[in-house]
Design a protein around this motif. Structure first.
Motif, PDB file in Angstrom:
ATOM      1  N   ALA A  15       3.557  -2.133  -2.153  1.00  0.00           N
ATOM      2  CA  ALA A  15       2.272  -1.659  -1.636  1.00  0.00           C
ATOM      3  C   ALA A  15       1.233  -2.762  -1.670  1.00  0.00           C
ATOM      4  CB  ALA A  15       1.776  -0.461  -2.450  1.00  0.00           C
ATOM      5  N   TYR A  16       0.300  -2.684  -0.717  1.00  0.00           N
ATOM      6  CA  TYR A  16      -0.903  -3.514  -0.735  1.00  0.00           C
ATOM      7  C   TYR A  16      -2.083  -2.579  -0.950  1.00  0.00           C
ATOM      8  CZ  TYR A  16      -4.686  -6.611   0.665  1.00  0.00           C
ATOM      9  OH  TYR A  16      -5.848  -7.354   0.680  1.00  0.00           O
ATOM     10  N   ILE A  17      -2.883  -2.849  -1.991  1.00  0.00           N
ATOM     11  CA  ILE A  17      -4.033  -2.016  -2.307  1.00  0.00           C
ATOM     12  C   ILE A  17      -5.307  -2.830  -2.117  1.00  0.00           C
ATOM     13  CG2 ILE A  17      -2.766  -0.464  -3.831  1.00  0.00           C
ATOM     14  CD1 ILE A  17      -3.859  -1.967  -6.244  1.00  0.00           C
ATOM     15  N   SER A  18      -6.340  -2.178  -1.571  1.00  0.00           N
ATOM     16  CA  SER A  18      -7.565  -2.901  -1.225  1.00  0.00           C
ATOM     17  C   SER A  18      -8.761  -1.958  -1.284  1.00  0.00           C
ATOM     18  CB  SER A  18      -7.445  -3.490   0.187  1.00  0.00           C
ATOM     19  OG  SER A  18      -7.349  -2.442   1.150  1.00  0.00           O
ATOM     20  N   GLY A  19      -9.922  -2.534  -1.021  1.00  0.00           N
ATOM     21  CA  GLY A  19     -11.150  -1.769  -0.927  1.00  0.00           C
ATOM     22  C   GLY A  19     -11.844  -2.088   0.380  1.00  0.00           C
ATOM     23  N   HIS A  20     -13.133  -2.460   0.297  1.00  0.00           N
ATOM     24  CA  HIS A  20     -13.990  -2.911   1.391  1.00  0.00           C
ATOM     25  C   HIS A  20     -14.499  -1.755   2.241  1.00  0.00           C
ATOM     26  CE1 HIS A  20     -15.993  -5.940   3.648  1.00  0.00           C
ATOM     27  NE2 HIS A  20     -15.236  -5.855   4.725  1.00  0.00           N
TER      28      HIS A  20
END
Length: 335
Positions: A243-248
């Motif tokens: 998985a790739y986890i992010s915000g923004h």
């Protein structure tokens, strides 16, 4: 019964049912790694130095962490709105972080990356603060760490990246303007080489999670990040990242995409300080890739609870009122 009392009783029932279900699921997995993830949590630059949403998320995180005995937290950038911190003695460390996430269950390790707002200020001071707080773990702009699932030999690898160095900063976060490319190309290339070396050497890990601030895919205000689509996305699939986890973007999202025969999960976890219902880029992601989107502007935000066992990893989005919003289960990598 008046409406206010009814609403309070209903909310209490939702809280008890939600927590009971989390506890029941967790009790079946004694040998598990449990942690929380949040993004875009960084309060306000002036008094009271935090938003009601940040306070709501902090309160509920403390309760979930206490009930489920989580081991650590992952924070995905924009740690201090709107222009980071000035220096190591900046009071924002205390007001927006230490004095906000006060629950005893949250006094364990926090792993950070920087967001675009952090890069507006002194990012080096955030890294240096690692030496001044027992729970603030930010050793470098990009770094990795591993956890073994308790009682097992199963390994979870985390690769934390600095997307602003890779992609450039945004002109203004709330304008929706995308980054226009790295300011220091040599620094970006050095990090790209490091990321690939970390992925190559992650072959022993049962799960690999890459964390950064800018999303690869997003249907919301900022949308997909072009530089990450070009360079990071192919690596994630080539090396079978979990998985790739992010915000923004200030909401909760789950997207799936398959490339080179590899399925990668993409999660946006950016609603710990503001909530934005934008769907401005819902046609800019691959068809049928969006599995979940949440942005209730009447709520107090949300975060993610993640639990890994040798047989699966489950991510649950949780609203600050304790309501479980969505759950998705992932299997170990097969290399």
């Amino acid at each position: 019964m008046d409406d206010k009392l009814f609403k309070n009783l209903r909310n209490l029932l939702v809280f008890l049912v939600s927590i009971s279900s989390f506890q029941a699921a967790s009790s079946q997995n004694v040998s598990s790694l449990k942690f929380l993830a949040l993004g875009d949590w960084g309060g306000l630059p002036d008094f009271p130095y935090r938003t009601p949403i940040e306070l709501g998320v902090a309160s509920q995180m403390g309760k979930v962490a206490g009930n489920l005995k989580t081991q650590f937290q992952v924070a995905l950038g924009d740690n201090f709105y709107f222009d980071g911190v000035k220096d190591i003695s900046d009071k924002r460390f205390q007001e927006t972080f230490e004095n906000t996430f006060t629950a005893g269950s949250l006094q364990n390790s926090w792993y950070f990356v920087a967001g675009n707002h952090d890069h507006n200020g002194n990012v080096s001071a955030q890294i240096a603060y690692t030496q001044h707080s027992k729970r603030w773990m930010f050793p470098n702009l990009y770094y990795s760490f591993n956890y073994t699932i308790p009682g097992t030999k199963s390994l979870v690898s985390f690769i934390m990246i600095d997307t602003v160095t890779l992609c450039g900063n945004t002109d203004h976060d709330f304008s929706g303007e995308p980054p226009k490319g790295p300011e220091d190309v040599a620094a970006a290339e050095k990090q790209w080489a490091w990321i690939e070396s970390q992925l190559i050497n992650s072959y022993k890990a049962d799960y690999v999670i890459v964390g950064g601030h800018f999303p690869v895919y997003s249907v919301a205000e900022h949308g997909p990040t072009e530089q990450l689509l070009q360079r990071l996305q192919p690596m994630l699939h080539k090396y079978k990242v979990t998985a790739y986890i992010s915000g923004h973007d200030h909401n909760l999202q789950h997207l799936q995409y398959t490339s080179a025969g590899s399925l990668v999960e993409y999660f946006v976890i950016g609603s710990a300080n503001f909530v934005d219902p934008s769907l401005a880029h819902k046609t800019a992601v691959p068809e049928n890739s969006l599995k979940f989107h949440w942005a209730d502007i009447l709520s107090l935000g949300g975060f993610a609870y993640i639990e890994a066992t040798p047989s699966n990893m489950t991510l649950t989005f949780i609203e600050a009122n304790a309501k479980g919003l969505y759950q998705h289960t992932m299997l170990p990598r097969k290399l």
